[in-house]
Design a protein around this motif. Structure first.
Motif: not given
Length: 149
Positions: A1-17
């Motif tokens: 995960m060190e070279k991963c792309k950064e995300a703007l939010t902790p969870m996507g708005t369309s994410t459904y668990l």
């Protein structure tokens, strides 16, 4: 995960668990370790609390979809290393509390989630989020349960 792309939010708005019964299982101890580490970070990064708690519900049988959500939170943290809580001096010390709840927020058991926050001046000093113990039949009932707790 060190070279991963950064995300703007902790969870996507369309994410459904959900339980994701047909998904591929992942290592439970690794998943629980990641949840534990993220819960530790919620002491200084309150913005990830909701996302981490949603993922923590699936510790008994985690799937790849849950692990993907955990990785999204980590990507968000990578991009917010310079963000934290700030308590400026010289502000008024009025204690203000807010409470809110959603109606039937969890699609699995139809229970609502209640939350509160308390500000001392402009500084956050307390925050709470909890799934309600019973199923409410109306939004008014949800609000009454939240106020009572």
């Amino acid at each position: 995960m060190e070279k991963c792309k950064e995300a703007l939010t902790p969870m996507g708005t369309s994410t459904y668990l959900d339980l994701d019964e047909i998904g591929k299982s992942v290592d439970e101890s690794r998943y629980r370790g990641m949840i534990g580490s993220l819960l530790y970070l919620t002491g200084s990064q309150l913005d990830i609390m909701l996302s981490v708690c949603l993922c923590a519900r699936y510790q008994s049988n985690p799937k790849e979809s849950h692990l993907t959500t955990i990785k999204r939170i980590i990507k968000y943290l990578k991009g917010t290393t310079n963000v934290g809580l700030w308590y400026p001096k010289g502000t008024s010390l009025n204690l203000i509390g807010f409470s809110d709840s959603d109606s039937k927020g969890c699609k699995l058991d139809r229970k609502s989630t209640s939350g509160t926050c308390h500000l001392l001046g402009s500084s956050l000093v307390s925050w709470n989020c909890k799934k309600q113990a019973c199923v409410a039949l109306s939004t008014a009932e949800v609000e009454c349960i939240a106020v009572g707790s």
